[in-house]
Design a protein around this motif. Structure first.
Motif, PDB file in Angstrom:
ATOM      1  N   ALA A  83      -0.227  20.243   6.216  1.00 37.33           N
ATOM      2  CA  ALA A  83       1.073  20.033   6.850  1.00 37.33           C
ATOM      3  C   ALA A  83       1.286  18.601   7.341  1.00 37.33           C
ATOM      4  N   PHE A  84       0.212  17.830   7.507  1.00 41.20           N
ATOM      5  CA  PHE A  84       0.364  16.459   8.001  1.00 41.20           C
ATOM      6  C   PHE A  84       0.852  15.508   6.921  1.00 41.20           C
ATOM      7  N   ARG A  85       1.582  14.479   7.347  1.00 40.26           N
ATOM      8  CA  ARG A  85       2.038  13.398   6.474  1.00 40.26           C
ATOM      9  C   ARG A  85       1.533  12.090   7.071  1.00 40.26           C
ATOM     10  N   TYR A  86       1.203  11.138   6.212  1.00 44.26           N
ATOM     11  CA  TYR A  86       0.613   9.872   6.649  1.00 44.26           C
ATOM     12  C   TYR A  86       1.419   8.686   6.154  1.00 44.26           C
ATOM     13  N   ARG A  87       1.282   7.553   6.843  1.00 45.56           N
ATOM     14  CA  ARG A  87       1.841   6.276   6.380  1.00 45.56           C
ATOM     15  C   ARG A  87       0.685   5.294   6.209  1.00 45.56           C
ATOM     16  N   ALA A  88       0.877   4.317   5.344  1.00 47.20           N
ATOM     17  CA  ALA A  88      -0.197   3.372   5.026  1.00 47.20           C
ATOM     18  C   ALA A  88      -0.604   2.581   6.250  1.00 47.20           C
ATOM     19  N   GLY A  89      -1.908   2.381   6.392  1.00 46.07           N
ATOM     20  CA  GLY A  89      -2.451   1.610   7.504  1.00 46.07           C
ATOM     21  C   GLY A  89      -2.559   0.137   7.154  1.00 46.07           C
ATOM     22  N   PRO A  90      -3.073  -0.674   8.066  1.00 48.31           N
ATOM     23  CA  PRO A  90      -3.135  -2.132   7.875  1.00 48.31           C
ATOM     24  C   PRO A  90      -4.001  -2.581   6.696  1.00 48.31           C
ATOM     25  N   GLU A  91      -5.050  -1.833   6.362  1.00 49.60           N
ATOM     26  CA  GLU A  91      -5.925  -2.223   5.259  1.00 49.60           C
ATOM     27  C   GLU A  91      -5.498  -1.616   3.930  1.00 49.60           C
ATOM     28  N   ASN A  92      -4.318  -0.975   3.893  1.00 45.41           N
ATOM     29  CA  ASN A  92      -3.882  -0.276   2.692  1.00 45.41           C
ATOM     30  C   ASN A  92      -2.417  -0.567   2.370  1.00 45.41           C
ATOM     31  N   PRO A  93      -2.025  -1.829   2.202  1.00 44.77           N
ATOM     32  CA  PRO A  93      -0.616  -2.138   1.936  1.00 44.77           C
ATOM     33  C   PRO A  93      -0.134  -1.617   0.581  1.00 44.77           C
ATOM     34  N   ASP A  94      -1.066  -1.379  -0.360  1.00 42.22           N
ATOM     35  CA  ASP A  94      -0.694  -0.855  -1.681  1.00 42.22           C
ATOM     36  C   ASP A  94      -0.641   0.665  -1.707  1.00 42.22           C
ATOM     37  N   MET A  95      -0.862   1.301  -0.561  1.00 43.63           N
ATOM     38  CA  MET A  95      -0.814   2.757  -0.427  1.00 43.63           C
ATOM     39  C   MET A  95      -1.770   3.431  -1.414  1.00 43.63           C
ATOM     40  N   HIS A  96      -3.007   2.966  -1.426  1.00 44.51           N
ATOM     41  CA  HIS A  96      -4.027   3.498  -2.316  1.00 44.51           C
ATOM     42  C   HIS A  96      -4.475   4.875  -1.820  1.00 44.51           C
ATOM     43  N   PRO A  97      -4.579   5.877  -2.711  1.00 44.50           N
ATOM     44  CA  PRO A  97      -5.039   7.204  -2.291  1.00 44.50           C
ATOM     45  C   PRO A  97      -6.485   7.170  -1.801  1.00 44.50           C
ATOM     46  N   VAL A  98      -6.801   8.032  -0.841  1.00 49.61           N
ATOM     47  CA  VAL A  98      -8.160   8.117  -0.314  1.00 49.61           C
ATOM     48  C   VAL A  98      -8.631   9.561  -0.305  1.00 49.61           C
ATOM     49  N   ARG A  99      -9.944   9.733  -0.358  1.00 53.04           N
ATOM     50  CA  ARG A  99     -10.569  11.044  -0.221  1.00 53.04           C
ATOM     51  C   ARG A  99     -11.289  11.052   1.113  1.00 53.04           C
ATOM     52  N   VAL A 100     -10.872  11.932   2.011  1.00 50.13           N
ATOM     53  CA  VAL A 100     -11.454  12.030   3.347  1.00 50.13           C
ATOM     54  C   VAL A 100     -12.581  13.057   3.294  1.00 50.13           C
ATOM     55  N   VAL A 101     -13.789  12.652   3.708  1.00 45.70           N
ATOM     56  CA  VAL A 101     -14.945  13.548   3.706  1.00 45.70           C
ATOM     57  C   VAL A 101     -15.471  13.706   5.126  1.00 45.70           C
TER      58      VAL A 101
ATOM     59  N   GLN B 195     -12.991   6.315   9.612  1.00 47.83           N
ATOM     60  CA  GLN B 195     -12.457   5.166   8.875  1.00 47.83           C
ATOM     61  C   GLN B 195     -11.009   5.369   8.419  1.00 47.83           C
ATOM     62  N   LEU B 196     -10.521   6.580   8.491  1.00 47.09           N
ATOM     63  CA  LEU B 196      -9.210   6.917   7.936  1.00 47.09           C
ATOM     64  C   LEU B 196      -8.077   6.096   8.527  1.00 47.09           C
ATOM     65  N   HIS B 197      -8.103   5.819   9.832  1.00 47.40           N
ATOM     66  CA  HIS B 197      -6.995   5.118  10.492  1.00 47.40           C
ATOM     67  C   HIS B 197      -6.730   3.730   9.913  1.00 47.40           C
ATOM     68  N   ALA B 198      -7.734   3.116   9.289  1.00 41.39           N
ATOM     69  CA  ALA B 198      -7.536   1.798   8.683  1.00 41.39           C
ATOM     70  C   ALA B 198      -6.711   1.892   7.396  1.00 41.39           C
ATOM     71  N   TYR B 199      -6.795   3.046   6.721  1.00 47.33           N
ATOM     72  CA  TYR B 199      -6.094   3.219   5.452  1.00 47.33           C
ATOM     73  C   TYR B 199      -4.787   4.008   5.598  1.00 47.33           C
ATOM     74  N   TRP B 200      -4.825   5.065   6.370  1.00 47.63           N
ATOM     75  CA  TRP B 200      -3.642   5.921   6.573  1.00 47.63           C
ATOM     76  C   TRP B 200      -3.594   6.373   8.024  1.00 47.63           C
ATOM     77  N   THR B 201      -2.389   6.397   8.614  1.00 45.68           N
ATOM     78  CA  THR B 201      -2.211   6.900   9.971  1.00 45.68           C
ATOM     79  C   THR B 201      -1.185   8.024   9.947  1.00 45.68           C
ATOM     80  N   PRO B 202      -1.336   9.036  10.796  1.00 45.19           N
ATOM     81  CA  PRO B 202      -0.362  10.130  10.810  1.00 45.19           C
ATOM     82  C   PRO B 202       1.025   9.607  11.180  1.00 45.19           C
ATOM     83  N   ARG B 203       2.048  10.144  10.547  1.00 44.83           N
ATOM     84  CA  ARG B 203       3.425   9.740  10.868  1.00 44.83           C
ATOM     85  C   ARG B 203       3.816  10.180  12.263  1.00 44.83           C
ATOM     86  N   SER B 204       3.310  11.320  12.701  1.00 44.46           N
ATOM     87  CA  SER B 204       3.560  11.796  14.066  1.00 44.46           C
ATOM     88  C   SER B 204       2.369  12.645  14.477  1.00 44.46           C
ATOM     89  N   THR B 205       2.359  13.079  15.705  1.00 41.96           N
ATOM     90  CA  THR B 205       1.237  13.888  16.175  1.00 41.96           C
ATOM     91  C   THR B 205       1.430  15.360  15.855  1.00 41.96           C
TER      92      THR B 205
END
Length: 133
Positions: free
Chosen positions: A105-123, A36-46
């Motif tokens: 080391a990874f950095r993320y940018r907000a995804g389409p369902e997260n325009p407010d850049m809400h923090p998430v906990r990935v499990v 589900q992570l890609h909907a909220y945050w996507t990696p800035r690069s690979t």
């Protein structure tokens, strides 16, 4: 001067000075799976943003690297990884530092369902060691 002391004393007495009750931000985390992570945050690069520390060779000889590591981590409002926790690893006594360091080391940018850049906990994020032995 006496008024300021009275106001601080009143805030301390009600617990509002240090409790954050006066702050209007929502700090609750959305818990998401790796799928589900890609909907909220996507990696800035690979690629990761920093070189990973290989650590001393002595440690690698004493404890083999883990083959598989299950992690939980938080992506904060700025897209940075925080609070990385190893949930499990295979084999259990192996070193999982590579997975923790690589995840941080990874950095993320907000995804389409997260325009407010809400923090998430990935499990339930599982990483596999693909290095050649």
């Amino acid at each position: 001067m006496h008024t300021r002391k009275f106001v601080i004393a009143a805030l301390l007495a009600t617990g509002m000075l240090f409790s954050g009750a006066g702050i209007a931000s929502d700090t609750s985390l959305i818990e998401v799976s790796r799928d589900q992570l890609h909907a909220y945050w996507t990696p800035r690069s690979t690629t990761a943003t920093r070189m990973l520390d290989r650590g001393p060779l002595k440690t690698a000889r004493e404890r083999p690297m883990a083959d598989s590591v299950e992690l939980e981590y938080t992506i904060d409002k700025r897209g940075r990884v925080r609070d990385v926790v190893v949930v499990s690893k295979t084999p259990e006594r192996a070193d999982a530092t590579w997975a923790e360091t690589g995840t941080r080391a990874f950095r993320y940018r907000a995804g389409p369902e997260n325009p407010d850049m809400h923090p998430v906990r990935v499990v339930g994020a599982v990483m596999h060691n693909v290095s050649a032995d």
